[in-house]
Motif scaffolding. Structure first.
Motif, PDB file in Angstrom:
ATOM      1  N   ASN A   1       0.836  -1.209   0.000  1.00  0.00           N
ATOM      2  CA  ASN A   1       0.000   0.000   0.000  1.00  0.00           C
ATOM      3  C   ASN A   1       0.869   1.256   0.000  1.00  0.00           C
ATOM      4  O   ASN A   1       0.563   2.230  -0.687  1.00  0.00           O
ATOM      5  CB  ASN A   1      -0.933   0.011   1.216  1.00  0.00           C
ATOM      6  CG  ASN A   1      -2.070  -0.975   1.073  1.00  0.00           C
ATOM      7  OD1 ASN A   1      -2.436  -1.356  -0.032  1.00  0.00           O
ATOM      8  ND2 ASN A   1      -2.636  -1.395   2.187  1.00  0.00           N
ATOM      9  N   LYS A   2       1.962   1.236   0.760  1.00  0.00           N
ATOM     10  CA  LYS A   2       2.867   2.388   0.820  1.00  0.00           C
ATOM     11  C   LYS A   2       3.499   2.624  -0.556  1.00  0.00           C
ATOM     12  O   LYS A   2       3.570   3.748  -1.032  1.00  0.00           O
ATOM     13  CB  LYS A   2       3.946   2.126   1.877  1.00  0.00           C
ATOM     14  CG  LYS A   2       4.850   3.286   2.112  1.00  0.00           C
ATOM     15  CD  LYS A   2       5.804   2.999   3.265  1.00  0.00           C
ATOM     16  CE  LYS A   2       6.635   4.224   3.534  1.00  0.00           C
ATOM     17  NZ  LYS A   2       8.045   4.024   3.468  1.00  0.00           N
ATOM     18  N   GLU A   3       3.933   1.539  -1.197  1.00  0.00           N
ATOM     19  CA  GLU A   3       4.523   1.651  -2.529  1.00  0.00           C
ATOM     20  C   GLU A   3       3.485   2.147  -3.540  1.00  0.00           C
ATOM     21  O   GLU A   3       3.792   2.976  -4.401  1.00  0.00           O
ATOM     22  CB  GLU A   3       5.084   0.298  -2.976  1.00  0.00           C
ATOM     23  CG  GLU A   3       5.785   0.351  -4.310  1.00  0.00           C
ATOM     24  CD  GLU A   3       6.286  -1.003  -4.795  1.00  0.00           C
ATOM     25  OE1 GLU A   3       6.719  -1.072  -5.956  1.00  0.00           O
ATOM     26  OE2 GLU A   3       6.227  -1.993  -4.031  1.00  0.00           O
ATOM     27  N   LEU A   4       2.249   1.663  -3.424  1.00  0.00           N
ATOM     28  CA  LEU A   4       1.163   2.102  -4.305  1.00  0.00           C
ATOM     29  C   LEU A   4       0.944   3.609  -4.192  1.00  0.00           C
ATOM     30  O   LEU A   4       0.858   4.310  -5.198  1.00  0.00           O
ATOM     31  CB  LEU A   4      -0.129   1.355  -3.966  1.00  0.00           C
ATOM     32  CG  LEU A   4      -1.382   1.808  -4.708  1.00  0.00           C
ATOM     33  CD1 LEU A   4      -1.281   1.475  -6.197  1.00  0.00           C
ATOM     34  CD2 LEU A   4      -2.628   1.169  -4.122  1.00  0.00           C
ATOM     35  N   ILE A   5       0.892   4.112  -2.977  1.00  0.00           N
ATOM     36  CA  ILE A   5       0.682   5.548  -2.756  1.00  0.00           C
ATOM     37  C   ILE A   5       1.826   6.356  -3.358  1.00  0.00           C
ATOM     38  O   ILE A   5       1.610   7.367  -4.015  1.00  0.00           O
ATOM     39  CB  ILE A   5       0.487   5.838  -1.245  1.00  0.00           C
ATOM     40  CG1 ILE A   5      -0.882   5.313  -0.804  1.00  0.00           C
ATOM     41  CG2 ILE A   5       0.622   7.326  -0.947  1.00  0.00           C
ATOM     42  CD1 ILE A   5      -1.119   5.316   0.687  1.00  0.00           C
TER      43      ILE A   5
ATOM     44  N   ASN B   1       1.475  13.516 -10.139  1.00  0.00           N
ATOM     45  CA  ASN B   1       2.182  14.735  -9.763  1.00  0.00           C
ATOM     46  C   ASN B   1       1.545  15.445  -8.561  1.00  0.00           C
ATOM     47  O   ASN B   1       1.274  16.638  -8.601  1.00  0.00           O
ATOM     48  CB  ASN B   1       2.294  15.678 -10.966  1.00  0.00           C
ATOM     49  CG  ASN B   1       3.437  16.653 -10.809  1.00  0.00           C
ATOM     50  OD1 ASN B   1       4.355  16.411 -10.036  1.00  0.00           O
ATOM     51  ND2 ASN B   1       3.374  17.755 -11.526  1.00  0.00           N
ATOM     52  N   VAL B   2       1.271  14.666  -7.521  1.00  0.00           N
ATOM     53  CA  VAL B   2       0.731  15.197  -6.275  1.00  0.00           C
ATOM     54  C   VAL B   2       1.593  14.679  -5.119  1.00  0.00           C
ATOM     55  O   VAL B   2       2.439  13.811  -5.308  1.00  0.00           O
ATOM     56  CB  VAL B   2      -0.748  14.773  -6.057  1.00  0.00           C
ATOM     57  CG1 VAL B   2      -1.658  15.380  -7.103  1.00  0.00           C
ATOM     58  CG2 VAL B   2      -0.899  13.270  -6.025  1.00  0.00           C
TER      59      VAL B   2
ATOM     60  N   GLN C   1      -1.849  13.444  -0.576  1.00  0.00           N
ATOM     61  CA  GLN C   1      -3.047  13.694  -1.378  1.00  0.00           C
ATOM     62  C   GLN C   1      -3.628  12.405  -1.958  1.00  0.00           C
ATOM     63  O   GLN C   1      -4.708  12.417  -2.533  1.00  0.00           O
ATOM     64  CB  GLN C   1      -2.726  14.662  -2.518  1.00  0.00           C
ATOM     65  CG  GLN C   1      -2.484  16.087  -2.046  1.00  0.00           C
ATOM     66  CD  GLN C   1      -2.062  16.984  -3.188  1.00  0.00           C
ATOM     67  OE1 GLN C   1      -0.899  17.024  -3.567  1.00  0.00           O
ATOM     68  NE2 GLN C   1      -3.011  17.680  -3.770  1.00  0.00           N
ATOM     69  N   VAL C   2      -2.920  11.289  -1.818  1.00  0.00           N
ATOM     70  CA  VAL C   2      -3.395   9.990  -2.311  1.00  0.00           C
ATOM     71  C   VAL C   2      -3.908   9.194  -1.117  1.00  0.00           C
ATOM     72  O   VAL C   2      -3.170   8.946  -0.171  1.00  0.00           O
ATOM     73  CB  VAL C   2      -2.263   9.215  -3.021  1.00  0.00           C
ATOM     74  CG1 VAL C   2      -2.771   7.867  -3.514  1.00  0.00           C
ATOM     75  CG2 VAL C   2      -1.693  10.017  -4.174  1.00  0.00           C
TER      76      VAL C   2
ATOM     77  N   ILE D   1      -7.650  10.790  -5.145  1.00  0.00           N
ATOM     78  CA  ILE D   1      -6.587  11.761  -5.229  1.00  0.00           C
ATOM     79  C   ILE D   1      -7.217  13.129  -4.950  1.00  0.00           C
ATOM     80  O   ILE D   1      -8.075  13.583  -5.682  1.00  0.00           O
ATOM     81  CB  ILE D   1      -5.895  11.723  -6.599  1.00  0.00           C
ATOM     82  CG1 ILE D   1      -5.237  10.358  -6.748  1.00  0.00           C
ATOM     83  CG2 ILE D   1      -4.873  12.845  -6.719  1.00  0.00           C
ATOM     84  CD1 ILE D   1      -4.776  10.026  -8.121  1.00  0.00           C
ATOM     85  N   VAL D   2      -6.801  13.722  -3.838  1.00  0.00           N
ATOM     86  CA  VAL D   2      -7.358  14.995  -3.389  1.00  0.00           C
ATOM     87  C   VAL D   2      -6.542  16.120  -4.042  1.00  0.00           C
ATOM     88  O   VAL D   2      -5.347  16.201  -3.852  1.00  0.00           O
ATOM     89  CB  VAL D   2      -7.283  15.112  -1.855  1.00  0.00           C
ATOM     90  CG1 VAL D   2      -7.902  16.409  -1.391  1.00  0.00           C
ATOM     91  CG2 VAL D   2      -7.972  13.923  -1.204  1.00  0.00           C
ATOM     92  N   GLU D   3      -7.228  16.939  -4.814  1.00  0.00           N
ATOM     93  CA  GLU D   3      -6.538  18.036  -5.488  1.00  0.00           C
ATOM     94  C   GLU D   3      -6.730  19.315  -4.696  1.00  0.00           C
ATOM     95  O   GLU D   3      -7.795  19.547  -4.135  1.00  0.00           O
ATOM     96  CB  GLU D   3      -7.102  18.189  -6.902  1.00  0.00           C
ATOM     97  CG  GLU D   3      -7.189  16.850  -7.597  1.00  0.00           C
ATOM     98  CD  GLU D   3      -6.813  16.880  -9.037  1.00  0.00           C
ATOM     99  OE1 GLU D   3      -6.389  17.925  -9.522  1.00  0.00           O
ATOM    100  OE2 GLU D   3      -6.944  15.831  -9.670  1.00  0.00           O
ATOM    101  N   ASP D   4      -5.699  20.115  -4.639  1.00  0.00           N
ATOM    102  CA  ASP D   4      -5.770  21.377  -3.878  1.00  0.00           C
ATOM    103  C   ASP D   4      -6.539  22.432  -4.640  1.00  0.00           C
ATOM    104  O   ASP D   4      -6.504  22.551  -5.804  1.00  0.00           O
ATOM    105  CB  ASP D   4      -4.371  21.909  -3.571  1.00  0.00           C
ATOM    106  CG  ASP D   4      -3.728  21.075  -2.471  1.00  0.00           C
ATOM    107  OD1 ASP D   4      -4.466  20.445  -1.689  1.00  0.00           O
ATOM    108  OD2 ASP D   4      -2.484  21.058  -2.398  1.00  0.00           O
TER     109      ASP D   4
END
Length: 74
Positions: free
Chosen positions: A38-42, A50-51, A55-56, A71-74
């Motif tokens: 999961n850590k590698e996926l993130i 490009n976040v 944000q993931v 994916i949370v965009e600012d």
């Protein structure tokens, strides 16, 4: 943005492939132990979109091969 992700841990190479239906197929080198995959996926998805890693987010499927990520965009 929400994406469905199909994860394949313990692969020889890392890769991200977008399927025709919009699902991402992700090959990970890490084993599915102690959250390593999961850590590698993130990390991979943060790089691809490009976040930042924060944000993931994995919304569902933490211990499943099929996950829903946001994916949370600012």
């Amino acid at each position: 943005m929400k994406k469905s992700v199909k994860v394949k841990p313990n692969s020889k190479t890392q890769s991200i492939e977008e399927m025709a239906d919009g699902t991402l197929k992700v090959n990970l080198k890490s084993p599915p132990v102690d959250g390593k995959a999961n850590k590698e996926l993130i990390e991979l998805l943060a790089e691809k979109f490009n976040v930042t890693k924060s944000q993931v987010q994995i919304k569902s499927g933490l211990s499943s091969k099929i996950k829903l990520i946001e994916i949370v965009e600012d």
